[in-house]
Design a protein around this motif. Structure first.
Motif, PDB file in Angstrom:
ATOM      1  N   ASN A 267       0.822  -1.211   0.000  1.00 54.58           N
ATOM      2  CA  ASN A 267       0.000   0.000   0.000  1.00 54.58           C
ATOM      3  C   ASN A 267       0.855   1.260   0.000  1.00 54.58           C
ATOM      4  O   ASN A 267       0.575   2.225  -0.729  1.00 54.58           O
ATOM      5  CB  ASN A 267      -0.930   0.000   1.215  1.00 54.58           C
ATOM      6  CG  ASN A 267      -1.987  -1.095   1.124  1.00 54.58           C
ATOM      7  OD1 ASN A 267      -2.414  -1.456   0.023  1.00 54.58           O
ATOM      8  ND2 ASN A 267      -2.411  -1.622   2.266  1.00 54.58           N
ATOM      9  N   ALA A 268       1.903   1.256   0.810  1.00 48.56           N
ATOM     10  CA  ALA A 268       2.776   2.426   0.873  1.00 48.56           C
ATOM     11  C   ALA A 268       3.491   2.643  -0.454  1.00 48.56           C
ATOM     12  O   ALA A 268       3.669   3.778  -0.906  1.00 48.56           O
ATOM     13  CB  ALA A 268       3.794   2.256   2.008  1.00 48.56           C
ATOM     14  N   LEU A 269       3.887   1.532  -1.085  1.00 51.24           N
ATOM     15  CA  LEU A 269       4.612   1.645  -2.345  1.00 51.24           C
ATOM     16  C   LEU A 269       3.728   2.191  -3.459  1.00 51.24           C
ATOM     17  O   LEU A 269       4.174   2.961  -4.308  1.00 51.24           O
ATOM     18  CB  LEU A 269       5.187   0.284  -2.746  1.00 51.24           C
ATOM     19  CG  LEU A 269       6.072   0.263  -3.991  1.00 51.24           C
ATOM     20  CD1 LEU A 269       7.231   1.231  -3.842  1.00 51.24           C
ATOM     21  CD2 LEU A 269       6.582  -1.139  -4.259  1.00 51.24           C
ATOM     22  N   LYS A 270       2.469   1.789  -3.464  1.00 48.90           N
ATOM     23  CA  LYS A 270       1.559   2.330  -4.477  1.00 48.90           C
ATOM     24  C   LYS A 270       1.447   3.842  -4.354  1.00 48.90           C
ATOM     25  O   LYS A 270       1.455   4.561  -5.354  1.00 48.90           O
ATOM     26  CB  LYS A 270       0.182   1.682  -4.328  1.00 48.90           C
ATOM     27  CG  LYS A 270       0.132   0.229  -4.799  1.00 48.90           C
ATOM     28  CD  LYS A 270      -1.261  -0.351  -4.623  1.00 48.90           C
ATOM     29  CE  LYS A 270      -1.298  -1.810  -5.083  1.00 48.90           C
ATOM     30  NZ  LYS A 270      -2.641  -2.418  -4.887  1.00 48.90           N
ATOM     31  N   ASP A 271       1.359   4.324  -3.115  1.00 47.55           N
ATOM     32  CA  ASP A 271       1.299   5.773  -2.920  1.00 47.55           C
ATOM     33  C   ASP A 271       2.598   6.440  -3.365  1.00 47.55           C
ATOM     34  O   ASP A 271       2.584   7.502  -4.004  1.00 47.55           O
ATOM     35  CB  ASP A 271       1.023   6.087  -1.437  1.00 47.55           C
ATOM     36  CG  ASP A 271      -0.364   5.637  -1.005  1.00 47.55           C
ATOM     37  OD1 ASP A 271      -1.230   5.478  -1.895  1.00 47.55           O
ATOM     38  OD2 ASP A 271      -0.573   5.430   0.202  1.00 47.55           O
ATOM     39  N   THR A 272       3.722   5.810  -3.023  1.00 50.06           N
ATOM     40  CA  THR A 272       5.021   6.366  -3.412  1.00 50.06           C
ATOM     41  C   THR A 272       5.159   6.418  -4.927  1.00 50.06           C
ATOM     42  O   THR A 272       5.628   7.412  -5.499  1.00 50.06           O
ATOM     43  CB  THR A 272       6.166   5.524  -2.818  1.00 50.06           C
ATOM     44  OG1 THR A 272       6.053   5.531  -1.387  1.00 50.06           O
ATOM     45  CG2 THR A 272       7.515   6.079  -3.225  1.00 50.06           C
ATOM     46  N   LEU A 273       4.764   5.330  -5.594  1.00 48.76           N
ATOM     47  CA  LEU A 273       4.866   5.285  -7.051  1.00 48.76           C
ATOM     48  C   LEU A 273       3.984   6.357  -7.684  1.00 48.76           C
ATOM     49  O   LEU A 273       4.392   7.047  -8.620  1.00 48.76           O
ATOM     50  CB  LEU A 273       4.482   3.901  -7.566  1.00 48.76           C
ATOM     51  CG  LEU A 273       4.531   3.697  -9.079  1.00 48.76           C
ATOM     52  CD1 LEU A 273       5.932   3.963  -9.608  1.00 48.76           C
ATOM     53  CD2 LEU A 273       4.078   2.288  -9.447  1.00 48.76           C
ATOM     54  N   THR A 274       2.760   6.506  -7.169  1.00 45.25           N
ATOM     55  CA  THR A 274       1.860   7.527  -7.712  1.00 45.25           C
ATOM     56  C   THR A 274       2.447   8.918  -7.537  1.00 45.25           C
ATOM     57  O   THR A 274       2.425   9.740  -8.464  1.00 45.25           O
ATOM     58  CB  THR A 274       0.491   7.441  -7.013  1.00 45.25           C
ATOM     59  OG1 THR A 274      -0.069   6.144  -7.242  1.00 45.25           O
ATOM     60  CG2 THR A 274      -0.448   8.503  -7.555  1.00 45.25           C
ATOM     61  N   ARG A 275       2.997   9.189  -6.348  1.00 44.05           N
ATOM     62  CA  ARG A 275       3.599  10.508  -6.117  1.00 44.05           C
ATOM     63  C   ARG A 275       4.806  10.732  -7.016  1.00 44.05           C
ATOM     64  O   ARG A 275       5.018  11.828  -7.543  1.00 44.05           O
ATOM     65  CB  ARG A 275       4.005  10.646  -4.645  1.00 44.05           C
ATOM     66  CG  ARG A 275       2.828  10.801  -3.686  1.00 44.05           C
ATOM     67  CD  ARG A 275       3.302  11.300  -2.329  1.00 44.05           C
ATOM     68  NE  ARG A 275       4.275  10.404  -1.738  1.00 44.05           N
ATOM     69  CZ  ARG A 275       3.970   9.375  -0.944  1.00 44.05           C
ATOM     70  NH1 ARG A 275       2.682   9.112  -0.666  1.00 44.05           N
ATOM     71  NH2 ARG A 275       4.905   8.608  -0.426  1.00 44.05           N
ATOM     72  N   SER A 276       5.618   9.681  -7.208  1.00 42.97           N
ATOM     73  CA  SER A 276       6.811   9.812  -8.042  1.00 42.97           C
ATOM     74  C   SER A 276       6.438  10.087  -9.492  1.00 42.97           C
ATOM     75  O   SER A 276       7.045  10.934 -10.154  1.00 42.97           O
ATOM     76  CB  SER A 276       7.655   8.532  -7.954  1.00 42.97           C
ATOM     77  OG  SER A 276       8.100   8.304  -6.636  1.00 42.97           O
ATOM     78  N   ILE A 277       5.441   9.365 -10.003  1.00 46.91           N
ATOM     79  CA  ILE A 277       4.999   9.580 -11.378  1.00 46.91           C
ATOM     80  C   ILE A 277       4.452  10.998 -11.548  1.00 46.91           C
ATOM     81  O   ILE A 277       4.762  11.701 -12.517  1.00 46.91           O
ATOM     82  CB  ILE A 277       3.948   8.537 -11.783  1.00 46.91           C
ATOM     83  CG1 ILE A 277       4.563   7.127 -11.826  1.00 46.91           C
ATOM     84  CG2 ILE A 277       3.336   8.886 -13.127  1.00 46.91           C
ATOM     85  CD1 ILE A 277       5.593   6.941 -12.907  1.00 46.91           C
ATOM     86  N   ASN A 278       3.632  11.426 -10.581  1.00 48.95           N
ATOM     87  CA  ASN A 278       3.055  12.770 -10.669  1.00 48.95           C
ATOM     88  C   ASN A 278       4.133  13.845 -10.595  1.00 48.95           C
ATOM     89  O   ASN A 278       4.074  14.857 -11.310  1.00 48.95           O
ATOM     90  CB  ASN A 278       2.022  12.978  -9.560  1.00 48.95           C
ATOM     91  CG  ASN A 278       0.763  12.159  -9.785  1.00 48.95           C
ATOM     92  OD1 ASN A 278       0.450  11.790 -10.926  1.00 48.95           O
ATOM     93  ND2 ASN A 278       0.040  11.867  -8.726  1.00 48.95           N
ATOM     94  N   ALA A 279       5.139  13.621  -9.738  1.00 48.91           N
ATOM     95  CA  ALA A 279       6.231  14.590  -9.630  1.00 48.91           C
ATOM     96  C   ALA A 279       7.023  14.661 -10.927  1.00 48.91           C
ATOM     97  O   ALA A 279       7.424  15.745 -11.369  1.00 48.91           O
ATOM     98  CB  ALA A 279       7.154  14.220  -8.461  1.00 48.91           C
ATOM     99  N   ALA A 280       7.247  13.504 -11.543  1.00 47.63           N
ATOM    100  CA  ALA A 280       7.961  13.485 -12.819  1.00 47.63           C
ATOM    101  C   ALA A 280       7.153  14.202 -13.897  1.00 47.63           C
ATOM    102  O   ALA A 280       7.696  14.969 -14.701  1.00 47.63           O
ATOM    103  CB  ALA A 280       8.265  12.043 -13.238  1.00 47.63           C
ATOM    104  N   ARG A 281       5.859  13.958 -13.919  1.00 49.24           N
ATOM    105  CA  ARG A 281       5.010  14.641 -14.911  1.00 49.24           C
ATOM    106  C   ARG A 281       5.040  16.148 -14.709  1.00 49.24           C
ATOM    107  O   ARG A 281       5.130  16.924 -15.667  1.00 49.24           O
ATOM    108  CB  ARG A 281       3.583  14.128 -14.811  1.00 49.24           C
ATOM    109  CG  ARG A 281       3.391  12.727 -15.394  1.00 49.24           C
ATOM    110  CD  ARG A 281       2.001  12.221 -15.117  1.00 49.24           C
ATOM    111  NE  ARG A 281       1.753  10.945 -15.757  1.00 49.24           N
ATOM    112  CZ  ARG A 281       0.750  10.153 -15.462  1.00 49.24           C
ATOM    113  NH1 ARG A 281      -0.110  10.500 -14.524  1.00 49.24           N
ATOM    114  NH2 ARG A 281       0.592   8.992 -16.106  1.00 49.24           N
TER     115      ARG A 281
END
Length: 291
Positions: A267-281
């Motif tokens: 669960n924590a990783l899904k949030d981290t991945l979503t934040r990382s993708i959004n930050a990259a975008r």
């Protein structure tokens, strides 16, 4: 640092640089001339043609003598005419080939000044361009890019344009910096300082602006690297079931906190991945080309 190509330069020209870099010329050099075998080595080409014609004529005469002695006259005549025709066609093909331009030379001539070589930049400009190239390479080769997770940024279109624009400005900075150094040689005067002072300030402002653009590319590359790391972590987490099975088979009554932690990590990783993708975008959108 690698050469930089304008976005419209064909891929085969880029690959040509890897095979025959000696063909490419610097931006301040004259456009290469059309080059054929005749223009490159007229004496050698003419000598080769003479040898070829001599071989054809000698071979035809020898074949004619042999056929006249072994075949009926009519048959020998038709075969000799056919051989002569083949020799003429082959000779014509060789002549046309010697007059045709080598593909590599033609590509370099046509695309001249649509590419910039490492020698087109001084050390300061080369350092900035190297940073920009590494950042662009990081983004374009990232797993999140290849999987289309950053498609809305249009990296394949935006980044080559950005890199080419940066390279062109850095090339101009290199030229102007060299001109300033040439003009400043010798005795300094008030008139010279009055002219060079504003020019130096304008050049410094341009350098700062390009450095800020390269910093943006670096930050974008960092965000993409973070997203890639989160994506790799997610891939590693997919092996969690195997570890659970391993623990169940080897430690059926052991500590279950590790097993319980897998779900929390997921669960924590899904949030981290979503934040990382959004930050990259978000970082990538700051580089978007104007409409």
């Amino acid at each position: 640092m690698e050469p930089v190509f304008a976005p419209g330069v064909p891929d085969q020209v880029r690959r040509l640089y890897e095979r025959r870099p000696e063909l490419f010329v610097a931006a301040d050099a004259p456009r290469p001339r059309r080059q054929t075998s005749w223009s490159a080595a007229p004496g050698s080409t003419f000598g080769t043609l003479l040898v070829w014609i001599g071989v054809c004529v000698g071979g035809w005469i020898f074949a004619l003598i042999v056929m006249a002695a072994t075949l009926p006259t009519a048959v020998a005549g038709w075969i000799s005419v056919a051989l002569a025709g083949v020799a003429v066609l082959a000779t014509g093909g060789i002549v046309v080939k010697t007059m045709a331009e080598d593909r590599g030379h033609k590509a370099v001539r046509v695309q001249h000044r649509k590419y910039l070589l490492p020698e087109d930049f001084d050390d300061a400009a080369g350092a900035l361009l190297g940073r920009a190239q590494r950042a662009v390479k990081t983004v374009l080769e990232a797993t999140v890019t290849r999987r289309g997770l950053l498609d809305d940024v249009k990296n394949e279109l935006v980044l080559p344009e950005q890199l080419w624009d940066i390279a062109q400005v850095l090339r101009e900075q290199t030229v102007l910096r060299a001109r300033q150094q040439d003009v400043a040689r010798g005795m300094a005067t008030a008139e010279l300082d009055a002219v060079l002072g504003p020019q130096r300030r304008a050049l410094a402002l341009s350098v700062d602006a390009i450095r800020r653009k390269v910093d943006l590319l670096d930050r974008y590359a960092d965000r993409v690297r973070s997203a890639d790391a989160a994506l790799r972590a997610e891939a590693a987490l997919s092996d969690g079931d195997r570890y659970i099975e391993l623990l169940a088979r080897t430690e059926p009554a052991g500590d279950t906190s590790l097993v319980e932690g897998f779900a929390d990590e997921a669960n924590a990783l899904k949030d981290t991945l979503t934040r990382s993708i959004n930050a990259a975008r978000d970082a990538g959108k700051t580089l978007a080309l104007p409409d």
